[in-house]
Structures are given as structure tokens and as C-alpha cells.
Enzyme design. Structure first.
Site, PDB file in Angstrom:
ATOM      1  CG  HIS A 113      -0.355  -6.196  30.387  1.00  0.00           C
ATOM      2  ND1 HIS A 113      -1.423  -6.380  31.235  1.00  0.00           N
ATOM      3  CD2 HIS A 113      -0.297  -7.308  29.603  1.00  0.00           C
ATOM      4  CE1 HIS A 113      -1.988  -7.539  30.971  1.00  0.00           C
ATOM      5  NE2 HIS A 113      -1.327  -8.128  29.994  1.00  0.00           N
ATOM      6  CE  LYS A 133      -3.402  -5.048  27.815  1.00  0.00           C
ATOM      7  NZ  LYS A 133      -3.721  -5.474  26.446  1.00  0.00           N
TER       8      LYS A 133
HETATM    9  N1  LIG Z   1      -5.310 -12.782  23.253  1.00  0.00           N
HETATM   10  C1  LIG Z   1      -4.016 -12.895  23.579  1.00  0.00           C
HETATM   11  O1  LIG Z   1      -3.522 -13.976  23.967  1.00  0.00           O
HETATM   12  C2  LIG Z   1      -3.138 -11.698  23.425  1.00  0.00           C
HETATM   13  C3  LIG Z   1      -3.668 -10.540  22.962  1.00  0.00           C
HETATM   14  N2  LIG Z   1      -2.877  -9.462  22.723  1.00  0.00           N
HETATM   15  C4  LIG Z   1      -3.535  -8.313  22.119  1.00  0.00           C
HETATM   16  O2  LIG Z   1      -3.127  -8.247  20.756  1.00  0.00           O
HETATM   17  C5  LIG Z   1      -3.167  -6.895  20.305  1.00  0.00           C
HETATM   18  C6  LIG Z   1      -1.831  -6.524  19.692  1.00  0.00           C
HETATM   19  O3  LIG Z   1      -0.833  -6.519  20.679  1.00  0.00           O
HETATM   20  P1  LIG Z   1       0.688  -6.165  20.312  1.00  0.00           P
HETATM   21  O4  LIG Z   1       1.213  -7.122  19.301  1.00  0.00           O
HETATM   22  O5  LIG Z   1       1.384  -6.023  21.603  1.00  0.00           O
HETATM   23  O6  LIG Z   1       0.486  -4.726  19.652  1.00  0.00           O
HETATM   24  P2  LIG Z   1       1.366  -4.009  18.522  1.00  0.00           P
HETATM   25  O7  LIG Z   1       0.917  -2.598  18.503  1.00  0.00           O
HETATM   26  O8  LIG Z   1       2.804  -4.327  18.733  1.00  0.00           O
HETATM   27  O9  LIG Z   1       0.910  -4.764  17.173  1.00  0.00           O
HETATM   28  C7  LIG Z   1      -0.252  -4.493  16.446  1.00  0.00           C
HETATM   29  C8  LIG Z   1       0.141  -4.454  14.982  1.00  0.00           C
HETATM   30  O10 LIG Z   1      -1.030  -4.390  14.172  1.00  0.00           O
HETATM   31  C9  LIG Z   1      -0.759  -3.420  13.164  1.00  0.00           C
HETATM   32  N3  LIG Z   1      -1.990  -2.930  12.541  1.00  0.00           N
HETATM   33  C10 LIG Z   1      -2.804  -1.927  12.948  1.00  0.00           C
HETATM   34  N4  LIG Z   1      -3.820  -1.768  12.066  1.00  0.00           N
HETATM   35  C11 LIG Z   1      -3.631  -2.686  11.092  1.00  0.00           C
HETATM   36  C12 LIG Z   1      -4.320  -3.004   9.876  1.00  0.00           C
HETATM   37  N5  LIG Z   1      -5.440  -2.354   9.497  1.00  0.00           N
HETATM   38  N6  LIG Z   1      -3.846  -4.006   9.099  1.00  0.00           N
HETATM   39  C13 LIG Z   1      -2.739  -4.677   9.459  1.00  0.00           C
HETATM   40  N7  LIG Z   1      -2.019  -4.402  10.570  1.00  0.00           N
HETATM   41  C14 LIG Z   1      -2.470  -3.421  11.377  1.00  0.00           C
HETATM   42  C15 LIG Z   1       0.019  -2.345  13.887  1.00  0.00           C
HETATM   43  O11 LIG Z   1       0.649  -1.457  12.999  1.00  0.00           O
HETATM   44  P3  LIG Z   1       0.935   0.076  13.500  1.00  0.00           P
HETATM   45  O12 LIG Z   1       1.767  -0.054  14.728  1.00  0.00           O
HETATM   46  O13 LIG Z   1       1.635   0.695  12.361  1.00  0.00           O
HETATM   47  O14 LIG Z   1      -0.415   0.665  13.779  1.00  0.00           O
HETATM   48  C16 LIG Z   1       0.998  -3.199  14.665  1.00  0.00           C
HETATM   49  O15 LIG Z   1       2.121  -3.580  13.884  1.00  0.00           O
HETATM   50  C17 LIG Z   1      -3.553  -6.066  21.537  1.00  0.00           C
HETATM   51  O16 LIG Z   1      -4.942  -5.829  21.510  1.00  0.00           O
HETATM   52  C18 LIG Z   1      -3.180  -6.978  22.696  1.00  0.00           C
HETATM   53  O17 LIG Z   1      -3.893  -6.715  23.869  1.00  0.00           O
HETATM   54  C19 LIG Z   1      -1.541  -9.487  22.963  1.00  0.00           C
HETATM   55  C20 LIG Z   1      -0.952 -10.609  23.447  1.00  0.00           C
HETATM   56  C21 LIG Z   1      -1.705 -11.810  23.730  1.00  0.00           C
HETATM   57  O1  LIG Z   2      -1.243  -6.384  25.279  1.00  0.00           O
HETATM   58  C1  LIG Z   2      -0.635  -7.389  25.731  1.00  0.00           C
HETATM   59  O2  LIG Z   2       0.602  -7.442  25.735  1.00  0.00           O
HETATM   60  C2  LIG Z   2      -1.398  -8.522  26.223  1.00  0.00           C
HETATM   61  N1  LIG Z   2      -2.692  -8.498  26.044  1.00  0.00           N
HETATM   62  C3  LIG Z   2      -3.620  -9.496  26.434  1.00  0.00           C
HETATM   63  C4  LIG Z   2      -4.579  -8.919  27.453  1.00  0.00           C
HETATM   64  O3  LIG Z   2      -5.080  -7.796  27.233  1.00  0.00           O
HETATM   65  O4  LIG Z   2      -4.871  -9.580  28.449  1.00  0.00           O
HETATM   66  C5  LIG Z   2      -2.976 -10.793  26.847  1.00  0.00           C
HETATM   67  C6  LIG Z   2      -1.647 -10.674  27.517  1.00  0.00           C
HETATM   68  O5  LIG Z   2      -1.840 -10.399  28.863  1.00  0.00           O
HETATM   69  C7  LIG Z   2      -0.720  -9.675  26.845  1.00  0.00           C
END
Ligand SMILES: NC(=O)C1=CN([C@@H]2O[C@H](COP(=O)(O)OP(=O)(O)OC[C@H]3O[C@@H](n4cnc5c(N)ncnc54)[C@H](OP(=O)(O)O)[C@@H]3O)[C@@H](O)[C@H]2O)C=CC1
Ligand SMILES: O=C(O)C1=N[C@H](C(=O)O)C[C@H](O)C1
Length: 270
Positions: free
Chosen positions: A158, A162
Site C-alpha cells: 500500500h 497507510k
Molecule cells: N474497506 C475498504 O474497502 C477500504 C478501507 N480503507 C480504510 O479506510 C480508512 C481511511 O482510509 P483513507 O481514506 O486512506 O484515510 P485518510 O486518513 O485519508 O482519511 C480518513 C479521514 O477521516 C478523518 N477523520 C478522523 N477522525 C474523524 C472524526 N472523528 N470525524 C470525522 N472524520 C474523521 C480524517 O481527518 P484527519 O486526517 O484530520 O484526522 C481523514 O480526513 C483506513 O482505515 C483504510 O484502511 C481504505 C480504502 C478501502
Molecule cells: O488504506 C488503504 O488505502 C486501503 N485499505 C484497505 C485495507 O486495509 O485492506 C483496503 C485497500 O486495500 C486500501
């Protein structure tokens, strides 16, 4: 009367939050009814369209999830574990469909999601793409067919931002491989080898994580046997695959009874 399901996006400034807004906009039968960010985030109070660098769209970024949830029938949550467990309680109170993509949750966080799912529909998956969920099914079948002479290793890569390892997807794949063998992943996982490890333990499922650059998400399940290797691979090149899966789960969840569901339920994979 507007029949579209009102959907809220939390963590809207995140890599996934922005994608989720686009996925709601393109989906039939869904409309964006509110967005949140962490209290103190510079986007709070601004129009979402302007915060994203475009024209205003009349949706303000808020920091009080309860107020946003009151207008919604589903919430898409790809944030962080501490935020997701707090959202789960509020979503259950409001009887919303809570779609949870957040990974890196601890056992105590899992228990709080389970509790919320007694009152509301929770759809949770470490990966919401069709491709990975198919790969999970294939992994279980191949692991069951090959038996213990084939060593299983799950390797993921990744982007550099991450924060959790192994990835949620890698854990799904490891659990599927373990299930194919009739064991629990927790009993056989070999995570983070380093130093004098000794030879590989028979039946172990190895997990390795690479981090770098802007890699969206890549996962290999390697079955290494005598004289051959089988490698099942998924390569994500666009985060929209996860976002579209999340919106699909939110719409599917409208017709379900309270409980904890996985993407395989949404996709009808059995
Ligand atoms: N299941 C799936 O298919 C996938 C899962 N994921 C998962 O999703 C999660 C997020 O990934 P990603 O988008 O890359 O991460 P990011 O850090 O880019 O996004 C997370 C966002 O959530 C915000 N946030 C944190 N705390 C709060 C709160 N209390 N209220 C509202 N917003 C909040 C953060 O703000 P700030 O940065 O200011 O803290 C940030 O903008 C990870 O756990 C990732 O592994 C990702 C892709 C696919
Ligand atoms: O953090 C990410 O970017 C992603 N998180 C998910 C994971 O933990 O598997 C899904 C995807 O791979 C992207």
C-alpha cells in the site's frame, strides 16, 4: 416525493471520503445529505464544493455527526478506529445503515461494532471491491483443495500513508485461507518475520506488508508447494472500486434486519 436514500459521508476530506462523495453522486437511488470531518479540521464550516477546489454545492462540512445522521438513512465510514466506534453508537441510535470500511480495529473496537449491530444494520469489510471479495472465496477454495504441503503467504503493498498493517484485506485473505484449512488465523498466522526465525512452521500462514509511494492496494496469496507455486493476485488501481461497493452496501442495507453483514452478503457470494 424524493425516493432517493439520503446518505452521509464521514471523514469527507480523506482519500476515501472524497471518492465516496463522487460514488454517491453517480449512484442511482442515492443522494448526499451531509458530510463531516474531525472537529478542528480546516474544512469544517466550509461548503464542500469550495473545500474541494470547485464551485459551491450547498453542502456544508460539519463536525457534529449526530446532527448529520438525523437527516440520513445510511452513513459511509472510512475514517479511523476511534472515530468509527463513536459513529457506530450514534448510527445505531439513529437506526442508520452503517457501512464500515475502516481497518486496523482492535478486538475491543470489534466488540463495540457487534453491540451496535444488535440495533442497526452494520455492513463491514476490510475491502469493499467485487474483485477482492471474489478473491477471498477463491482463496478459501484453493486452500481447502491444496492441503498442508502448500505453504501459504499473504503479501500486500500500500501507499506510504497507510497507518495499519497487515491491511484489512490481507486479514480477510488470511482468514479465508485458514478457514479453507479448518483452522483459525490467530492460531497459525506468522506476522513480521525478522532475525533468527528458524525454519518455517508447518501450517503457518505468513503475512508480509510493504509500504511505499502511491500504491492503491495490491494483494498476493502465494501457495508454495513442491515444484510449483500458485499466486492469486488482486491489484487495485482506482479507489472508486471501494467507494462504489460502499454505496451498494448502503442501498442493500435498507432492506435488511439489524445485524452485522459482510460484503459477500451484499454481493450474494454466499
Ligand atoms: N474497506 C475498504 O474497502 C477500504 C478501507 N480503507 C480504510 O479506510 C480508512 C481511511 O482510509 P483513507 O481514506 O486512506 O484515510 P485518510 O486518513 O485519508 O482519511 C480518513 C479521514 O477521516 C478523518 N477523520 C478522523 N477522525 C474523524 C472524526 N472523528 N470525524 C470525522 N472524520 C474523521 C480524517 O481527518 P484527519 O486526517 O484530520 O484526522 C481523514 O480526513 C483506513 O482505515 C483504510 O484502511 C481504505 C480504502 C478501502
Ligand atoms: O488504506 C488503504 O488505502 C486501503 N485499505 C484497505 C485495507 O486495509 O485492506 C483496503 C485497500 O486495500 C486500501
Amino acid at each position: 416525493m424524493n425516493q432517493e436514500v439520503p446518505i452521509a459521508v464521514v471523514g469527507v476530506a480523506g482519500r476515501m471520503g472524497r471518492m465516496l462523495v463522487d460514488a454517491v453522486a453517480e449512484a442511482e437511488g442515492a443522494r448526499l445529505c451531509g458530510v463531516t470531518e474531525r472537529p478542528g479540521h480546516p474544512w469544517v464550516g466550509r461548503d464542500l464544493g469550495e473545500a474541494l477546489g470547485g464551485a459551491p454545492i450547498g453542502v456544508k462540512v460539519e463536525d457534529e455527526p449526530l446532527e448529520v445522521f438525523a437527516r440520513a438513512r445510511a452513513v459511509l465510514d472510512f475514517t479511523a478506529p476511534v472515530a468509527t466506534v463513536a459513529h457506530a453508537e450514534l448510527a445505531a441510535q439513529a437506526r442508520l445503515v452503517h457501512v464500515v470500511g475502516t481497518t486496523g480495529m482492535a478486538a475491543a473496537d470489534d466488540a463495540r461494532l457487534d453491540a451496535a449491530a444488535r440495533h442497526a444494520v452494520v455492513v463491514r469489510a476490510g475491502n469493499m471491491s467485487l474483485g477482492v471479495n471474489l478473491l477471498v472465496e477463491l482463496t478459501r477454495k484453493v486452500a481447502a483443495a491444496l492441503g498442508p504441503d502448500y505453504d501459504i503467504e499473504v503479501v500486500e503493498m500500500h501507499h506510504r500513508h497507510k497507518v495499519d498493517a497487515p491491511s484489512g484485506t490481507a486479514l480477510m485473505l488470511g482468514e479465508a485461507a485458514a478457514a479453507g484449512r479448518g483452522v483459525e488465523l490467530g492460531q497459525v498466522a506468522d506476522r513480521g518475520r525478522d532475525g533468527q526465525t528458524g525454519p518455517r512452521a508447518k501450517g503457518a500462514i505468513g503475512m508480509a506488508a510493504l509500504r511505499g509511494g502511491d500504491v492503491v492496494g495490491e494483494h498476493d496469496v502465494v501457495f508454495a508447494g513442491p515444484g510449483e507455486r500458485i499466486i492469486l493476485r488482486h491489484v487495485a488501481t482506482d479507489r472508486m472500486i471501494f467507494a462504489r461497493g460502499a454505496v451498494r452496501a448502503a442501498l442493500w442495507g435498507q432492506e435488511q434486519k439489524p445485524g452485522l453483514y459482510a460484503m459477500r452478503d451484499v454481493l450474494g457470494l454466499g
